[in-house]
Design a protein around this motif. Structure first.
Motif, short mmCIF file in Angstrom:
data_model
loop_
_atom_site.label_atom_id
_atom_site.label_comp_id
_atom_site.label_asym_id
_atom_site.label_seq_id
_atom_site.Cartn_x
_atom_site.Cartn_y
_atom_site.Cartn_z
N VAL A 81 0.86 -1.17 0.00
CA VAL A 81 0.00 0.00 0.00
C VAL A 81 0.90 1.22 0.00
CG1 VAL A 81 -1.79 1.26 1.23
CG2 VAL A 81 -1.83 -1.23 1.20
N TYR A 82 0.67 2.09 -0.94
CA TYR A 82 1.45 3.31 -1.14
C TYR A 82 0.53 4.47 -0.83
CZ TYR A 82 4.37 6.67 -3.72
OH TYR A 82 5.14 7.73 -4.10
N ALA A 134 -3.78 2.46 -10.23
CA ALA A 134 -3.56 2.60 -8.79
C ALA A 134 -3.65 1.27 -8.06
CB ALA A 134 -4.55 3.59 -8.19
N THR A 135 -4.51 0.38 -8.54
CA THR A 135 -4.68 -0.93 -7.90
C THR A 135 -4.41 -2.02 -8.92
OG1 THR A 135 -6.35 -0.06 -6.38
CG2 THR A 135 -6.31 -2.45 -6.70
N VAL A 136 -3.42 -2.85 -8.61
CA VAL A 136 -3.14 -4.03 -9.44
C VAL A 136 -2.97 -5.20 -8.47
CG1 VAL A 136 -1.71 -5.09 -11.21
CG2 VAL A 136 -1.97 -2.61 -11.17
N ALA A 164 -3.22 8.63 -5.65
CA ALA A 164 -3.19 7.96 -6.95
C ALA A 164 -3.83 8.84 -8.01
CB ALA A 164 -3.92 6.63 -6.86
N ASN A 165 -3.25 8.85 -9.18
CA ASN A 165 -3.80 9.62 -10.29
C ASN A 165 -4.69 8.72 -11.12
OD1 ASN A 165 -4.32 11.10 -12.56
ND2 ASN A 165 -2.18 11.45 -13.10
N VAL A 186 0.68 3.58 -8.42
CA VAL A 186 0.27 2.32 -7.79
C VAL A 186 0.16 2.53 -6.28
CG1 VAL A 186 0.89 -0.09 -7.34
CG2 VAL A 186 1.30 0.92 -9.60
N ALA A 187 -1.05 2.35 -5.77
CA ALA A 187 -1.31 2.53 -4.35
C ALA A 187 -1.56 1.19 -3.65
CB ALA A 187 -2.51 3.44 -4.15
#
Length: 127
Positions: free
Chosen positions: A4-5, A33-35, A9-10, A64-65
């Motif tokens: 988790v970042y 943002a989510t993978v 997220a853009n 990527v969050a």
């Protein structure tokens, strides 16, 4: 295993621009943002399509969050495919701390080859 970042997220488009990468023009792809395992399929299809259409791809992982090992596996597979096809796939910048921690937890940093270290971190491992 999820990273988790906390940077915002853009949600902008995944492909944002072409940029010169050595002798080639690189297609820049902003990774979603989510993978995670439950969301990787559409991004995998998009990445495969982009690899077919372009000789050079640059992945921007800055948005990527949330990620799990499926992102790492996809990037590794795409990198190998690009090499087999005589194409280039690289990261726009070294991975951020949350993805570095994910790489560590997933065992990617154990006895890491220099080519992988250069790919993920553009040189030195984070401390």
């Amino acid at each position: 295993m999820t990273a988790v970042y906390n940077e915002p997220a853009n949600p902008a488009a995944r492909r944002c621009r072409l940029e010169r990468m050595g002798e080639r023009m690189a297609q820049i792809i902003l990774v979603p943002a989510t993978v995670t395992t439950s969301s990787v399929v559409p991004f995998a299809a998009d990445l495969a399509s982009q690899l077919e259409q372009h000789d050079a791809i640059e992945l921007d992982l800055s948005a990527v969050a949330e990620a799990d090992v499926s992102l790492l596996q996809l990037v590794c597979a795409a990198r190998r495919q690009a090499e087999r096809d005589g194409k280039s796939l690289r990261l726009a910048m070294p991975v951020h701390d949350a993805l570095a921690a994910l790489l560590e937890r997933a065992g990617f940093l154990t006895d890491i080859p220099s080519a992988d270290q250069n790919f993920w971190f553009h040189g030195d491992l984070p401390r």
